[in-house]
Design a protein around this motif. Sequence first.
Motif, mmCIF file in Angstrom:
data_model
loop_
_atom_site.group_PDB
_atom_site.id
_atom_site.type_symbol
_atom_site.label_atom_id
_atom_site.label_comp_id
_atom_site.label_asym_id
_atom_site.label_seq_id
_atom_site.Cartn_x
_atom_site.Cartn_y
_atom_site.Cartn_z
ATOM 1 N N GLY A 187 5.745 -2.434 8.257
ATOM 2 C CA GLY A 187 4.329 -2.717 8.043
ATOM 3 C C GLY A 187 3.798 -3.690 9.080
ATOM 4 O O GLY A 187 2.695 -3.523 9.609
ATOM 5 N N LYS A 207 6.859 3.118 -0.956
ATOM 6 C CA LYS A 207 8.014 4.007 -0.813
ATOM 7 C C LYS A 207 8.308 4.362 0.645
ATOM 8 O O LYS A 207 9.343 4.939 0.954
ATOM 9 C CB LYS A 207 7.785 5.297 -1.618
ATOM 10 C CG LYS A 207 7.661 5.047 -3.125
ATOM 11 C CD LYS A 207 7.462 6.340 -3.893
ATOM 12 C CE LYS A 207 7.320 6.066 -5.391
ATOM 13 N NZ LYS A 207 7.129 7.302 -6.169
ATOM 14 N N ARG A 208 7.400 3.995 1.552
ATOM 15 C CA ARG A 208 7.566 4.381 2.952
ATOM 16 C C ARG A 208 7.708 3.199 3.900
ATOM 17 O O ARG A 208 8.319 3.324 4.959
ATOM 18 C CB ARG A 208 6.375 5.239 3.399
ATOM 19 C CG ARG A 208 6.262 6.552 2.636
ATOM 20 C CD ARG A 208 5.196 7.438 3.243
ATOM 21 N NE ARG A 208 5.101 8.721 2.555
ATOM 22 C CZ ARG A 208 4.321 9.722 2.923
ATOM 23 N NH1 ARG A 208 3.544 9.573 3.990
ATOM 24 N NH2 ARG A 208 4.298 10.840 2.261
ATOM 25 N N LEU A 254 0.821 -1.207 0.000
ATOM 26 C CA LEU A 254 0.000 0.000 0.000
ATOM 27 C C LEU A 254 0.859 1.263 0.000
ATOM 28 O O LEU A 254 0.526 2.262 -0.636
ATOM 29 C CB LEU A 254 -0.920 0.008 1.231
ATOM 30 C CG LEU A 254 -2.145 -0.897 1.198
ATOM 31 C CD1 LEU A 254 -2.843 -0.891 2.538
ATOM 32 C CD2 LEU A 254 -3.107 -0.466 0.093
ATOM 33 N N PHE A 255 1.979 1.202 0.717
ATOM 34 C CA PHE A 255 2.879 2.361 0.822
ATOM 35 C C PHE A 255 4.303 1.919 0.483
ATOM 36 O O PHE A 255 5.187 1.912 1.345
ATOM 37 C CB PHE A 255 2.818 2.953 2.229
ATOM 38 C CG PHE A 255 1.426 3.278 2.693
ATOM 39 C CD1 PHE A 255 0.781 4.429 2.254
ATOM 40 C CD2 PHE A 255 0.748 2.430 3.557
ATOM 41 C CE1 PHE A 255 -0.511 4.721 2.681
ATOM 42 C CE2 PHE A 255 -0.539 2.713 3.983
ATOM 43 C CZ PHE A 255 -1.174 3.862 3.548
#
Length: 480
Positions: free
Chosen positions: A350, A343-344, A340-341
């Motif tokens: 997660g 790049k982060r 979902l994210f």
Amino acid sequence: MEQRNYKNAQTFGYTKDVLPTLKNNRTWTIRNYSTVWIGSVHNIPNYLTVGGLLTLGLSVMQVFFAIISASIILAAVMILNGHAGSKYGLPFSMLLRSSYGHNGALIMGVMRGIIAAIMWFGLQTFAGSQALLILIGKTWPPFLQLGGAWQLLGLSLPQLISFILFWCLNIAFIFGGMSLLSKFSNVLSPLVYLVFGGMTIWAIQLAGGIGPIIHHQGSEPNLNELVLLLSAITAILAAWAAPMVSISDFTRMARSQKDQAIGQALGLIIPYILFAFSSISIIIGSEIAFGTPIWNVLDVINRFDNEFAIGLAVLTLCLTTVSVNVTGNIIPAGYQLAALFPKRLNLSSGAMIAAVLGIIIMPWKLMENAGSILIFLNSIGAILGPLTGVMLAHYFIIARTEIDLNALYSKSETYHYLNGFNVKALISTGAAGTLCLLGQFIGFFNPLYQISWIAGTGMAAALYILFELPNLSSSNHQHM
């Protein structure tokens, strides 16, 4: 070709955790797959499920039949849905794009990788913490009196401390990675057979032999016998609804298709045969001996008169619960949040977020009685069964096991569908899931709710294939 796909994927900003696993990194063999699920079979919620089934009025032989039937279906679905992971090295979060589209996959990924995984993680963590509470209480009795009548959100101080300690034990495996999990499974397997074999012998002796257990009569069933039997199979399958969806997170590590197929068949069916025999013997044997139904295996263990036996049994249950929690819940949740994210977040960050959310949902409310665990399982089956049905139908019937990796990781139209959503897949999933969930509130649909995973999987697959019939007919005509 595979190496080129890997590099192309990197240019779109993906972290390593969601990229295809390279061939030389796929090292899991038959042995790995035949041991990784043993802890997932012999864990506390599975024993609670059997206890719940017996309270519904099923006979001993009916429960035994339901467990074995469910294990065969489970192994088949795990092998089939794991095919793409083994063939392409794909994690579940990316495989989902092929059937639901780039944006549609986010919705389905949230349902499995976040909602279901976090709920299961919380439930398993609380179940394991209850076992840990018994272990600490037997070795240090004053611990159980800490805080007196003080409570926080329904938990006493000893329960809260045990929950936090067991939560931390799960977190340790996030940072240990898949290699630590594989080694842990190899050590855990013989311990499981030793402990539960011993408990089975103990329970049979308490009951006065295997005969009284086999012929034990429970309460009168409150449902049609066929529906009751199918609901029992569903309850067992629903306990695996989440891993069945995201099995590619594990088969992506397979050395070959043969390794994951044979390994999973051996690692699920054989342990479940032993589980069926031991769980029924332990629950019914203790009920006969103590004169009262005991649906929670932890209550059975707490009645042992040998401190060493209690310690070993509880320790094993703690370890098996950690095993299933890591493999079936926290790793998939971590992968999904990373997708979902991208790049982060990575797998570790997660998974940490998911683990914290697993505390916030107050999972101890899901283990209040024998009925609550079955309500939870039916709801999970209704949510995730349709997802499994659509994934299998798309991969084997629509896509014919072919996936374009470059298109999957890029903004290509191949998996873009309608603005990133495969509307046919989403409608099929939503319709099947809704019909099953309605059964909790509307009597006419109740049979669908009682067999939610079976009904949801079948209806979603059939509906999706029906939607795709024009495309299938066109494709078949082109091949003639």
